[in-house]
Motif scaffolding. Sequence first.
Motif, PDB file in Angstrom:
ATOM      1  N   SER A  27       0.823  -1.217   0.000  1.00 40.59           N
ATOM      2  CA  SER A  27       0.000   0.000   0.000  1.00 40.59           C
ATOM      3  C   SER A  27       0.854   1.263   0.000  1.00 40.59           C
ATOM      4  N   ASP A  28       2.108   1.148   0.474  1.00 44.33           N
ATOM      5  CA  ASP A  28       3.035   2.285   0.471  1.00 44.33           C
ATOM      6  C   ASP A  28       4.442   1.719   0.319  1.00 44.33           C
ATOM      7  N   LEU A  29       5.057   1.919  -0.838  1.00 47.08           N
ATOM      8  CA  LEU A  29       6.372   1.335  -1.117  1.00 47.08           C
ATOM      9  C   LEU A  29       7.528   2.280  -0.792  1.00 47.08           C
ATOM     10  N   SER A  30       7.240   3.346  -0.051  1.00 47.14           N
ATOM     11  CA  SER A  30       8.302   4.292   0.274  1.00 47.14           C
ATOM     12  C   SER A  30       9.242   3.732   1.339  1.00 47.14           C
ATOM     13  N   TYR A  31      10.475   4.204   1.289  1.00 45.65           N
ATOM     14  CA  TYR A  31      11.457   3.851   2.319  1.00 45.65           C
ATOM     15  C   TYR A  31      10.947   4.293   3.689  1.00 45.65           C
ATOM     16  N   GLU A  32      10.321   5.478   3.743  1.00 46.50           N
ATOM     17  CA  GLU A  32       9.861   6.050   5.006  1.00 46.50           C
ATOM     18  C   GLU A  32       8.822   5.160   5.684  1.00 46.50           C
ATOM     19  N   ALA A  33       7.920   4.574   4.890  1.00 47.81           N
ATOM     20  CA  ALA A  33       6.884   3.695   5.456  1.00 47.81           C
ATOM     21  C   ALA A  33       7.516   2.449   6.089  1.00 47.81           C
ATOM     22  N   GLU A  34       8.472   1.855   5.374  1.00 46.83           N
ATOM     23  CA  GLU A  34       9.148   0.666   5.920  1.00 46.83           C
ATOM     24  C   GLU A  34       9.972   1.046   7.154  1.00 46.83           C
ATOM     25  N   ASP A  35      10.633   2.182   7.094  1.00 46.35           N
ATOM     26  CA  ASP A  35      11.461   2.632   8.214  1.00 46.35           C
ATOM     27  C   ASP A  35      10.620   2.841   9.472  1.00 46.35           C
ATOM     28  N   ALA A  36       9.419   3.359   9.305  1.00 53.45           N
ATOM     29  CA  ALA A  36       8.513   3.560  10.451  1.00 53.45           C
ATOM     30  C   ALA A  36       8.167   2.217  11.096  1.00 53.45           C
ATOM     31  N   VAL A  37       7.940   1.189  10.258  1.00 53.74           N
ATOM     32  CA  VAL A  37       7.644  -0.158  10.770  1.00 53.74           C
ATOM     33  C   VAL A  37       8.865  -0.719  11.493  1.00 53.74           C
ATOM     34  N   GLY A  80      14.423  -6.300  24.529  1.00 55.69           N
ATOM     35  CA  GLY A  80      14.537  -7.337  25.555  1.00 55.69           C
ATOM     36  C   GLY A  80      14.731  -8.728  24.975  1.00 55.69           C
ATOM     37  N   LEU A  81      14.415  -8.906  23.687  1.00 53.93           N
ATOM     38  CA  LEU A  81      14.688 -10.198  23.039  1.00 53.93           C
ATOM     39  C   LEU A  81      16.205 -10.307  22.875  1.00 53.93           C
ATOM     40  N   PRO A  82      16.806 -11.456  23.209  1.00 54.39           N
ATOM     41  CA  PRO A  82      18.272 -11.546  23.171  1.00 54.39           C
ATOM     42  C   PRO A  82      18.910 -11.431  21.779  1.00 54.39           C
ATOM     43  N   LEU A  83      18.101 -11.489  20.722  1.00 51.84           N
ATOM     44  CA  LEU A  83      18.629 -11.363  19.361  1.00 51.84           C
ATOM     45  C   LEU A  83      18.029 -10.141  18.682  1.00 51.84           C
ATOM     46  N   PRO A  84      18.811  -9.467  17.814  1.00 53.92           N
ATOM     47  CA  PRO A  84      18.213  -8.384  17.029  1.00 53.92           C
ATOM     48  C   PRO A  84      17.196  -8.937  16.036  1.00 53.92           C
ATOM     49  N   VAL A  85      16.202  -8.123  15.711  1.00 50.94           N
ATOM     50  CA  VAL A  85      15.166  -8.534  14.757  1.00 50.94           C
ATOM     51  C   VAL A  85      15.292  -7.668  13.509  1.00 50.94           C
ATOM     52  N   GLU A  86      15.481  -8.330  12.367  1.00 53.98           N
ATOM     53  CA  GLU A  86      15.583  -7.638  11.068  1.00 53.98           C
ATOM     54  C   GLU A  86      14.214  -7.690  10.399  1.00 53.98           C
ATOM     55  N   VAL A  87      13.592  -6.542  10.238  1.00 59.88           N
ATOM     56  CA  VAL A  87      12.255  -6.480   9.646  1.00 59.88           C
ATOM     57  C   VAL A  87      12.355  -5.927   8.229  1.00 59.88           C
ATOM     58  N   ARG A  88      11.749  -6.635   7.269  1.00 60.74           N
ATOM     59  CA  ARG A  88      11.808  -6.181   5.879  1.00 60.74           C
ATOM     60  C   ARG A  88      10.469  -6.384   5.175  1.00 60.74           C
ATOM     61  N   TRP A 135      15.284  -2.032  -3.977  1.00 60.30           N
ATOM     62  CA  TRP A 135      16.662  -1.821  -3.504  1.00 60.30           C
ATOM     63  C   TRP A 135      17.634  -2.944  -3.850  1.00 60.30           C
ATOM     64  N   TYR A 136      17.107  -4.111  -4.201  1.00 61.93           N
ATOM     65  CA  TYR A 136      17.958  -5.281  -4.464  1.00 61.93           C
ATOM     66  C   TYR A 136      18.982  -5.040  -5.583  1.00 61.93           C
ATOM     67  N   PRO A 137      18.582  -4.447  -6.725  1.00 61.09           N
ATOM     68  CA  PRO A 137      19.568  -4.246  -7.810  1.00 61.09           C
ATOM     69  C   PRO A 137      20.751  -3.368  -7.395  1.00 61.09           C
ATOM     70  N   GLN A 138      20.481  -2.339  -6.581  1.00 64.77           N
ATOM     71  CA  GLN A 138      21.573  -1.462  -6.117  1.00 64.77           C
ATOM     72  C   GLN A 138      22.513  -2.217  -5.182  1.00 64.77           C
ATOM     73  N   LYS A 139      21.940  -3.051  -4.337  1.00 68.38           N
ATOM     74  CA  LYS A 139      22.754  -3.753  -3.336  1.00 68.38           C
ATOM     75  C   LYS A 139      23.519  -4.935  -3.939  1.00 68.38           C
ATOM     76  N   PHE A 140      22.893  -5.674  -4.867  1.00 64.55           N
ATOM     77  CA  PHE A 140      23.492  -6.911  -5.370  1.00 64.55           C
ATOM     78  C   PHE A 140      23.874  -6.883  -6.855  1.00 64.55           C
ATOM     79  N   GLY A 141      23.538  -5.778  -7.540  1.00 61.22           N
ATOM     80  CA  GLY A 141      23.968  -5.638  -8.924  1.00 61.22           C
ATOM     81  C   GLY A 141      23.204  -6.477  -9.924  1.00 61.22           C
ATOM     82  N   ARG A 142      22.042  -6.967  -9.546  1.00 63.47           N
ATOM     83  CA  ARG A 142      21.209  -7.735 -10.483  1.00 63.47           C
ATOM     84  C   ARG A 142      19.740  -7.589 -10.069  1.00 63.47           C
ATOM     85  N   PRO A 143      18.832  -7.782 -11.002  1.00 56.79           N
ATOM     86  CA  PRO A 143      17.418  -7.567 -10.688  1.00 56.79           C
ATOM     87  C   PRO A 143      16.847  -8.660  -9.789  1.00 56.79           C
ATOM     88  N   CYS A 144      15.686  -8.374  -9.271  1.00 61.98           N
ATOM     89  CA  CYS A 144      14.992  -9.297  -8.385  1.00 61.98           C
ATOM     90  C   CYS A 144      13.516  -9.233  -8.742  1.00 61.98           C
TER      91      CYS A 144
END
Length: 200
Positions: free
Chosen positions: A78-88, A98-106, A114-123
């Motif tokens: 519904s919102d593909l902006s970086y800002e929307a994901e960053d808020a989540v 308090g969870l002993p492990l970090p949580v990576e949310v994507r 962002w995948y092509p910029q990071k890995f140099g190929r499409p996704c």
Amino acid sequence: MDHLRYSGLPFETQRAAFLDVVSKDVLLHDALARARRLALPDWLVVSGVLYNSVWNHLTGKPSGYGIKDVDLFYFDDSDLSYEAEDAVIRRAAKHFQGLPLPVEVRNQARVHLWYPQKFGRPCPRYTSSSESVRFFASKTHAVGLRYDADGQLELVAPFGLDDVFSFRITPNRVMDNRRTHEVKGARAKANWPEITVVPW
């Protein structure tokens, strides 16, 4: 201890064993319960925290051994902006304190941006959290778990569970992810020497 005792068994037997192990793991139980309360759209806890917990159980290692983080996917187009994901991501950081492990949310609806910029190929442009799991570099890593509407654990395992229970890291050649497969395979083998990494 026979760490391969579930290898080669029928999927339903492996599924029951997988769900039994992960539901009794204190760390994972807490992570899943918190993810459920966060209630992100189409959420899914995926990958390492799941299969690593199974390997720890089968080799007699403590809960959390060798696990880097908890990967939490969600799908919201519904919102593909970086800002929307960053808020989540920021909301989740407070929620999982308090969870002993970090949580990576994507947000899996944004990966193709962002995948092509990071890995140099499409996704591909994914249509759900479950679909993105099919594109992991190794078939072994393609597992996801969430609670369904009735509070039952729902397993996503597009390639089955035999690689997990056979301590075998098998490449998934659907994309050119050779480097990721090899790096993650080497890291896993350092923690669980019982593992076999199938060459790309």
